[in-house]
Structure formats: structure tokens, C-alpha cells
Design an enzyme around this catalytic site. Structure first.
Site, PDB file in Angstrom:
ATOM      1  N   ASP A 167      39.026  42.920  35.542  1.00  0.00           N
ATOM      2  CA  ASP A 167      37.615  43.062  35.894  1.00  0.00           C
ATOM      3  C   ASP A 167      36.951  43.947  34.854  1.00  0.00           C
ATOM      4  O   ASP A 167      37.524  44.969  34.441  1.00  0.00           O
ATOM      5  CB  ASP A 167      37.431  43.674  37.282  1.00  0.00           C
ATOM      6  CG  ASP A 167      35.969  43.703  37.693  1.00  0.00           C
ATOM      7  OD1 ASP A 167      35.465  42.647  38.123  1.00  0.00           O
ATOM      8  OD2 ASP A 167      35.325  44.760  37.563  1.00  0.00           O
TER       9      ASP A 167
ATOM     10  N   GLU B 283      33.143  45.853  33.852  1.00  0.00           N
ATOM     11  CA  GLU B 283      31.778  46.234  34.209  1.00  0.00           C
ATOM     12  C   GLU B 283      31.007  46.386  32.907  1.00  0.00           C
ATOM     13  O   GLU B 283      31.525  46.955  31.931  1.00  0.00           O
ATOM     14  CB  GLU B 283      31.750  47.514  35.025  1.00  0.00           C
ATOM     15  CG  GLU B 283      32.497  47.436  36.350  1.00  0.00           C
ATOM     16  CD  GLU B 283      31.925  46.415  37.314  1.00  0.00           C
ATOM     17  OE1 GLU B 283      30.695  46.159  37.248  1.00  0.00           O
ATOM     18  OE2 GLU B 283      32.689  45.861  38.130  1.00  0.00           O
TER      19      GLU B 283
ATOM     20  N   HIS C 219      32.067  47.200  42.823  1.00  0.00           N
ATOM     21  CA  HIS C 219      31.442  47.142  41.493  1.00  0.00           C
ATOM     22  C   HIS C 219      31.900  48.269  40.589  1.00  0.00           C
ATOM     23  O   HIS C 219      31.224  48.612  39.624  1.00  0.00           O
ATOM     24  CB  HIS C 219      29.909  47.110  41.588  1.00  0.00           C
ATOM     25  CG  HIS C 219      29.413  46.042  42.516  1.00  0.00           C
ATOM     26  ND1 HIS C 219      29.779  44.727  42.380  1.00  0.00           N
ATOM     27  CD2 HIS C 219      28.600  46.102  43.609  1.00  0.00           C
ATOM     28  CE1 HIS C 219      29.203  44.023  43.349  1.00  0.00           C
ATOM     29  NE2 HIS C 219      28.501  44.828  44.096  1.00  0.00           N
TER      30      HIS C 219
ATOM     31  N   ASP D  24      37.396  46.572  42.186  1.00  0.00           N
ATOM     32  CA  ASP D  24      37.254  45.120  42.169  1.00  0.00           C
ATOM     33  C   ASP D  24      38.531  44.434  41.675  1.00  0.00           C
ATOM     34  O   ASP D  24      38.923  43.392  42.194  1.00  0.00           O
ATOM     35  CB  ASP D  24      36.072  44.714  41.294  1.00  0.00           C
ATOM     36  CG  ASP D  24      34.732  44.981  41.980  1.00  0.00           C
ATOM     37  OD1 ASP D  24      34.731  45.551  43.089  1.00  0.00           O
ATOM     38  OD2 ASP D  24      33.686  44.630  41.400  1.00  0.00           O
TER      39      ASP D  24
END
Length: 215
Positions: free
Chosen positions: A22, A24, A180, A185
């Protein structure tokens, strides 16, 4: 490597090692927007043939020179790129921290490549590939375009395509206050992926992957 001598997880996924990732970011464009966080969980197989996630690798990332950051993205993920305690590192260092253990795990498991597992996996792979290209990072372990997308898997298994709803449908729970962030996540996505694959193992009558031969 001879098929019968491959590890169980290498046989399960045709020589691919699943790694949940994941990221961001500061927006949607991997060429223009900053990569701000990376987290990854290498998937292993236990002695009973069940998939289990390894402890999470994670890193905060400094925006590359010239990177754009959309304020709407920061409002969504809650990241403050200038926070003094972020302990962020340059992209090259972040990739070394995340990708080197993955490359080692691919070799140790007898796999040929890692395959990125993600929720909307093409998004995560796109940012990883862009960072690899920007930093001239050698020998990324990931397949260049193939992914396992938990959006599709969760849609099949639970009729849900949003990660929070899929996790709840799978009985994993969901903490909106932690969502998030790359670590939370990726851990939820890893649990979701392992749960679906393990459940299919219970339901599949013939387990064709146990006898299939790689081309």
C-alpha cells in the site's frame, strides 16, 4: 528449479511470491505526485498450506524534487509531509528498505518474481514503478504489470469492493481512525487476501495448483 523441489508457495502461484503493498501519495499521478508512505507485507505459507502475512515493512518517504502535492490528497490521508517526527527518507533509501527484503524472500522461496497484491493494485504498482525509474533502482522484484487485486477478489467473495466494507464483511473489523495509513491498510489488505485464498483452498475440491506444472 525442478517443479517438485519448489517451495509450496512457489507452486501455488506459478512461481510468483505475493507481496501486499500500500502506498500513500500526494495525488493520483505517479509521475507528478509525491510518494509519501510505503508499506509491504510478504506472504508466506505455513506447514498446513495456509497463507499468512509476515510482519509489515514500512517507510515514510520524502517528496522527490519537483513533486506536486494535491491538498485534497492530504485531507484524505491525513499526512503532514512537513511533520518533524515523520522520519521520512529519500525515495531511493525507501525503496532499498522495502524492496531488498522482498527480493531476498523471492530468492529464498524459490519463486521467480514477486507479484504485487493491493486494493486497486495498479495504483500502488504505478507509484512503485515510477519511483524505481526516478531513482534508477536496479532489479525491482515485482512483475512489471501482473497483480492480484483484492477489489476483484473481495467483490467475488463478499460482494464488496471498498476495503473497509470488504474487511468488515470478512470479519476483520475496521478502525476508521487508523485507515488511510499505509501500515494499517496493508495489514488489513493482507489479512483479506490470505483469508480469501485460504477459504478457497477449503472449498476447492481438486486443488489443481497442487498438481499443475509450470510451463
Amino acid at each position: 528449479m525442478d517443479e517438485c523441489n519448489k517451495s509450496a508457495i512457489a507452486r501455488r502461484f506459478r512461481g510468483f511470491l505475493p507481496v501486499v503493498v500500500d502506498v500513500e501519495t500526494g495525488g493520483f499521478d505517479p509521475q507528478q505526485h509525491a510518494l509519501l508512505e510505503i508499506a509491504a507485507s510478504i506472504i508466506h505459507m505455513d506447514d498446513d498450506g495456509l497463507l499468512v502475512p509476515a510482519p509489515t515493512l514500512s517507510c515514510h518517504v520524502l517528496p522527490f524534487i519537483g513533486a506536486e502535492i494535491d491538498p485534497r490528497a492530504l485531507a484524505f490521508n491525513g499526512i503532514d509531509p512537513d511533520h518533524p517526527f515523520r522520519d521520512a527518507v529519500p525515495e531511493r533509501e525507501a525503496l532499498t528498505h522495502i524492496l531488498t527484503p522482498i527480493r531476498n524472500a523471492v530468492k529464498a522461496s524459490g519463486c521467480n518474481r514477486a507479484i504485487l497484491v493491493g486494493h486497486n493494485a495498479a495504483f500502488d504498482l504505478g507509484f512503485i514503478k515510477a519511483a524505481v525509474e526516478r531513482t534508477n533502482f536496479k532489479r525491482s522484484p515485482f512483475h512489471a504489470f501482473s497483480v492480484f487485486d483484492t477489489v476483484s477478489l473481495a467483490g467475488l467473495a463478499y460482494g464488496q469492493t471498498v476495503l473497509a466494507q470488504a474487511a468488515q464483511a470478512a470479519g476483520l473489523g475496521w478502525k476508521s481512525s487508523e485507515a488511510h495509513t499505509a501500515i494499517y491498510d496493508v495489514e488489513q489488505t493482507a489479512r483479506l487476501f490470505c483469508g480469501i485464498v485460504n477459504r478457497w483452498r477449503e472449498l476447492a475440491p481438486n486443488r489443481p495448483w497442487e498438481t499443475a506444472q509450470s510451463p
